[in-house]
Design an enzyme around this catalytic site. Structure first.
Site, mmCIF file in Angstrom:
data_model
loop_
_atom_site.group_PDB
_atom_site.id
_atom_site.type_symbol
_atom_site.label_atom_id
_atom_site.label_comp_id
_atom_site.label_asym_id
_atom_site.label_seq_id
_atom_site.Cartn_x
_atom_site.Cartn_y
_atom_site.Cartn_z
ATOM 1 N N ASP A 132 -28.682 55.262 65.705
ATOM 2 C CA ASP A 132 -27.649 55.134 66.744
ATOM 3 C C ASP A 132 -26.338 54.641 66.139
ATOM 4 O O ASP A 132 -25.677 53.769 66.690
ATOM 5 C CB ASP A 132 -28.129 54.186 67.841
ATOM 6 C CG ASP A 132 -27.437 54.432 69.184
ATOM 7 O OD1 ASP A 132 -26.872 55.529 69.370
ATOM 8 O OD2 ASP A 132 -27.451 53.531 70.032
ATOM 9 N N LYS A 134 -22.665 54.484 65.571
ATOM 10 C CA LYS A 134 -21.475 54.855 66.338
ATOM 11 C C LYS A 134 -20.486 53.705 66.260
ATOM 12 O O LYS A 134 -20.839 52.594 65.842
ATOM 13 C CB LYS A 134 -21.837 55.166 67.797
ATOM 14 C CG LYS A 134 -22.555 54.028 68.525
ATOM 15 C CD LYS A 134 -22.953 54.455 69.934
ATOM 16 C CE LYS A 134 -23.727 53.346 70.664
ATOM 17 N NZ LYS A 134 -24.093 53.748 72.039
ATOM 18 N N ASN A 137 -21.426 50.324 67.591
ATOM 19 C CA ASN A 137 -22.455 49.557 66.886
ATOM 20 C C ASN A 137 -22.027 49.123 65.490
ATOM 21 O O ASN A 137 -22.853 48.697 64.686
ATOM 22 C CB ASN A 137 -23.755 50.366 66.797
ATOM 23 C CG ASN A 137 -24.445 50.487 68.144
ATOM 24 O OD1 ASN A 137 -24.174 49.715 69.063
ATOM 25 N ND2 ASN A 137 -25.331 51.453 68.275
ATOM 26 N N ASP A 150 -27.035 46.208 66.807
ATOM 27 C CA ASP A 150 -27.837 46.935 67.795
ATOM 28 C C ASP A 150 -28.837 47.876 67.133
ATOM 29 O O ASP A 150 -28.599 49.080 66.977
ATOM 30 C CB ASP A 150 -26.969 47.701 68.783
ATOM 31 C CG ASP A 150 -27.768 48.137 70.015
ATOM 32 O OD1 ASP A 150 -29.014 48.014 69.986
ATOM 33 O OD2 ASP A 150 -27.157 48.590 70.997
ATOM 34 N N THR A 170 -27.432 57.864 71.644
ATOM 35 C CA THR A 170 -26.166 58.349 72.169
ATOM 36 C C THR A 170 -25.952 59.822 71.828
ATOM 37 O O THR A 170 -25.909 60.201 70.650
ATOM 38 C CB THR A 170 -25.010 57.510 71.599
ATOM 39 O OG1 THR A 170 -25.293 56.123 71.809
ATOM 40 C CG2 THR A 170 -23.700 57.869 72.283
#
Length: 333
Positions: A132, A134, A137, A150, A170
């Site tokens: 994840d 991004k 994060n 995260d 996501t």
């Protein structure tokens, strides 16, 4: 062992579908921590998945010892909630900086990209896929260096070296092979890294669209258009990261991203030893929240912290419900 009554909540600083992150001060030491709070809810149809994710996040974070990955200090639970006590990364999310102040100069994006590369390499060497990656994060420390945060979607791969993810990751950052039903692998993280680099340099997402089905179509078949501000080496790096065949994507075994011409001349030992950053957040105190969105900091905190000792659990009771969740290796000082 630690429990939530040891802390005074200062502010909400983040929120997801099933959790909030609150800034807290330790009652005895006054030190600031970020505590991720997850509700236990048997009524939630995703309760089993959420429980698994929180357990895995705790287990993975306690393995981490890296300058560009957030530190987990403690994990404990109450009767209604799970708590992960982590370092407070006060510089805010990279998403906040890009959305509030615009795209980064490429030299600044290059600095962060090198640190993210080392963080991903560290995870992959431990057989962990972040899953994840991004801008939301990736956070900035008070000294101006990145911290991956995260790990709720992260997974330690099994003997097959692959993992079929759930759809809570996501969409905008998913690699095309994942959208098409293939298992997540290390190369999927490198696709996401390409998205992050593009956003840092351009200020927008290469495949963003209001229509989620259209996003899927763009990720799997769309052509990336690069703004003129992107240098030729950066463009070539992203082209290698955006190869839709994962087995030919930059970042696969034997083709490390760090060896691309974009990173030519980088002293990787200096990166790991925290070379001087291009930007240092101006903070007035340890609990400064100026680099967090007001949509979070304006939220009430009362619903997320117990006010009665009866809401706590004994260590025996806790472990009977969430075996091995608790963790207390670092002193809260």
């Amino acid at each position: 062992k630690a429990n939530i009554m040891d802390f005074e909540v200062q502010s909400v600083i983040g929120r997801g579908k099933h959790a909030k992150v609150v800034l807290c001060k330790h009652n005895k030491t006054g030190r600031a921590y970020a505590i991720k709070v997850l509700l236990k809810s048997k009524k939630d149809p995703n309760a089993e998945i959420l429980t698994e994710n929180s357990m895995i996040e705790s287990l993975i974070l306690r393995q981490m010892a890296h300058p560009f990955i957030v530190t987990l200090y403690s994990a404990f639970q109450g009767k209604e909630r799970l708590y992960l006590v982590m370092e407070y990364v006060s510089g805010g999310e990279l998403y906040f900086h890009v959305s509030q102040y615009g795209r980064f100069e490429e030299s600044r994006a290059h600095f962060y990209a090198a640190e993210i590369v080392l963080a991903l390499e560290y995870l992959h060497a431990k057989n962990i896929v972040f899953c994840d990656l991004k801008l939301e994060n990736i956070m900035l420390s008070r000294t101006g260096h990145v911290k991956l945060t995260d790990f709720g979607m992260a997974r330690q791969l099994d003997a097959t070296g692959r993992w079929y993810i759930d759809r809570n990751c996501t969409l905008e950052y998913m690699a095309p092979e994942v959208l098409l039903g293939a298992p997540f692998h290390f190369t999927s993280d490198w696709w996401s890294f390409g998205i992050v680099l593009f956003e840092m340099i351009s200020g927008y997402h290469p495949f963003y669209c209001e229509d989620r089905e259209r996003i899927c179509e763009l990720i799997t078949t769309g052509v990336v258009e690069y703004p003129e501000t992107v240098s030729a080496p950066a463009r070539d790096l992203m082209r290698g990261l955006f190869v839709r065949n994962a087995e030919k994507r930059l970042g696969r075994a034997g083709h490390a991203a760090r060896h691309h011409a974009y990173f030519q001349g980088v002293d990787w030992d200096a990166v790991l030893n925290l070379r001087p950053p291009p930007f240092v957040p101006e903070l007035t105190n340890e609990c400064d929240i100026r680099f967090f969105d007001e949509q979070f900091t304006s939220e009430p905190v009362n619903d997320w912290t117990p006010v009665r000792p009866s809401m706590l659990m004994s260590p025996t009771e806790a472990e009977s419900r969430f075996t091995n969740f608790s963790y207390n290796a670092h002193p809260l000082v």
